[in-house]
Write an enzyme that holds these catalytic residues in place. Structure first.
Site, PDB file in Angstrom:
ATOM      1  N   CYS A  24       2.620  77.742  56.734  1.00 49.32           N
ATOM      2  CA  CYS A  24       2.507  76.428  57.311  1.00 49.32           C
ATOM      3  C   CYS A  24       3.784  75.571  57.316  1.00 49.32           C
ATOM      4  O   CYS A  24       3.741  74.663  57.854  1.00 49.32           O
ATOM      5  CB  CYS A  24       1.292  75.733  56.500  1.00 49.32           C
ATOM      6  SG  CYS A  24      -0.336  76.439  56.951  1.00 49.32           S
ATOM      7  N   HIS A  83       3.099  68.654  57.053  1.00 50.22           N
ATOM      8  CA  HIS A  83       2.268  69.489  57.259  1.00 50.22           C
ATOM      9  C   HIS A  83       0.807  68.860  57.246  1.00 50.22           C
ATOM     10  O   HIS A  83       0.551  68.317  55.978  1.00 50.22           O
ATOM     11  CB  HIS A  83       2.415  70.974  56.375  1.00 50.22           C
ATOM     12  CG  HIS A  83       1.117  71.804  56.488  1.00 50.22           C
ATOM     13  ND1 HIS A  83       0.628  72.156  57.891  1.00 50.22           N
ATOM     14  CD2 HIS A  83       0.341  72.440  55.621  1.00 50.22           C
ATOM     15  CE1 HIS A  83      -0.458  72.966  57.598  1.00 50.22           C
ATOM     16  NE2 HIS A  83      -0.688  72.948  56.160  1.00 50.22           N
ATOM     17  N   ASN A 114      -6.342  71.504  60.251  1.00 45.90           N
ATOM     18  CA  ASN A 114      -4.919  72.131  59.826  1.00 45.90           C
ATOM     19  C   ASN A 114      -4.789  73.179  60.722  1.00 45.90           C
ATOM     20  O   ASN A 114      -5.451  74.142  60.785  1.00 45.90           O
ATOM     21  CB  ASN A 114      -5.218  72.666  58.430  1.00 45.90           C
ATOM     22  CG  ASN A 114      -4.129  73.382  57.879  1.00 45.90           C
ATOM     23  OD1 ASN A 114      -3.074  73.733  58.533  1.00 45.90           O
ATOM     24  ND2 ASN A 114      -4.066  73.616  56.696  1.00 45.90           N
TER      25      ASN A 114
END
Lengths: 80, 330
Positions: free
Chosen positions: B117, B250, B280
């Protein structure tokens, strides 16, 4: 929140009744005190007591006794 | 970085998300979670997932075309394509190679890297470092893209509640000295290596593997180490946290972003979030958030911007840039 009582601050952050947060309350004993709510506990305690934990300490203070000890190391009374 | 020679910065951004929205009610039904749990725990209200047959290359190429258009550049201007993903359509060759041929950029160097990520930030670091070393490179393309939905056990609440699919892309180009990337910092803390993982099935096994997450370790890692890597990058740039105008994190969890802001003594108006709306999106989350923040005028010419993420492993990264907008450069 000068003079705030630590357990009350924790209860507010966890959105539970004060009675659910005893002297030895921790992530293991309070169902609502999960990993993410702990972030809010840290933020609430820091704001209420005008304290700043370091990054490692912030993730480690996962009980009322540990929070109290961390504040007392800074000379901050916890109102209890 | 040789400031006299000018800087390297982001000059165009693009994004793509699939058309199919999946709201929390669907995921709460498949995982057995009580209604309202996902939004309460994560801030997420929906995510977008690909349909059968949709490819990562298609999503990544759509985002890349948007970035090229925003940059006023052609695919043939690109000297480098970095694909940041753990879900290329093939195990190999690389996503970046497939995007290169899809865009029509023959000869352009193309490879993938994996830092989960935080990979887009790592990819931007690699590309900007390459451009700093090689004056012949005028433009580079960095893509963050993931089809996470195909790696999820939709009955597992520990993972299914968080993720969505998407792609974001940035074109890096030459900018005046003092603008563009000012510093980067990356560190890996591997104590919790197993805490977020997608195992390969054992040889000869018919087992299907899915993303496994240990939530406690994830937040602990991010809360403990992500502020430090941000402070490190800011210090390397010769700046302080007070100098930072805007943070792009993130988009893992709205609560974690709130916490990070608190650690950095920053108010919520100094960041942009879309995790509520798209979940996400793993490697895509930072470029999509950055793209939307720029489109909405939240980031202005001259702003000091930090992008920062955490990826499984765990790898933490942050890059500091002074934003260059040619339309407002005077």
């Amino acid at each position: 929140m000068p003079g705030a009582a630590l357990k009350h601050v924790v209860a507010l952050a966890l959105n539970v009744d004060d009675a659910e947060v005893g002297d030895d309350a921790s992530m293991d004993t309070v169902g609502a005190w999960d990993s993410l709510r702990h972030l809010y506990v840290v933020m609430a305690v820091e704001e209420a007591f005008d304290a700043k934990f370091d990054d490692d300490e912030a993730v480690s203070v996962t009980s009322v006794p540990l929070l109290r000890a961390a504040l007392e190391r800074r000379g901050i009374a916890t109102g209890e | 970085m040789n400031a006299a020679a000018g800087g390297v910065g982001i000059v165009g951004l693009g994004k793509a998300v699939p058309a199919r929205a999946v709201d929390n009610a669907v995921v709460e039904a498949s995982t057995g979670l009580a209604p309202g749990t996902i939004e309460k725990q994560t801030g997420i209200t929906q995510r977008f997932v690909v349909a059968e047959g949709e490819t990562l290359t298609a999503l990544a190429s759509e985002a890349s075309r948007g970035a090229l258009t925003a940059a006023g550049a052609a695919a043939t201007d690109l000297g480098l394509i970095v694909g940041c993903t753990y879900t290329p359509d093939y195990i190999f060759p690389a996503l970046a190679c497939d995007v290169q041929r899809t865009l029509g950029a023959p000869g352009t160097a193309a490879f993938d890297l994996m830092a989960n990520c935080t990979a887009f930030q790592v990819g931007a670091m690699v590309a900007s470092d390459r451009m700093t070393c090689d004056p012949d490179l005028t433009h580079a393309l960095v893509i963050g893209a993931a089809i996470v939905s195909r790696s999820l056990d939709w009955s597992d609440p520990h993972s299914a509640m968080y993720f969505g699919d998407g792609a974001g892309a940035a074109v890096l180009g030459r900018v005046p000295a003092g603008y563009g990337f000012l510093s980067h910092a990356v560190s890996s803390q591997t104590r919790a290596y197993e805490s977020v993982r997608l195992r390969r099935p054992a040889a000869g096994s018919a087992e299907r593997t899915y993303i496994e997450m240990h939530g406690m370790d994830v937040w602990k890692q991010a809360a403990q180490h992500q502020p430090a890597v941000i402070r490190s990058a800011v210090a390397k740039a010769g700046l302080t946290l007070a100098d930072v105008n805007f943070f792009i994190f993130h988009q893992a969890n709205l609560h974690l972003i709130t916490y990070l802001l608190s650690r950095l003594d920053a108010k919520p108006d100094r960041t942009y979030t879309n995790v509520e709306r798209i979940g996400n999106t793993a490697e895509a989350s930072m470029p999509i958030a950055l793209c939307e923040a720029v489109e909405q005028g939240r980031i202005r010419h001259g702003d000091v911007v930090v992008i920062s993420g955490v990826g499984a492993g765990f790898t933490f990264g942050a890059s500091v840039m002074r934003w260059y907008d040619p339309a407002h450069a005077g």
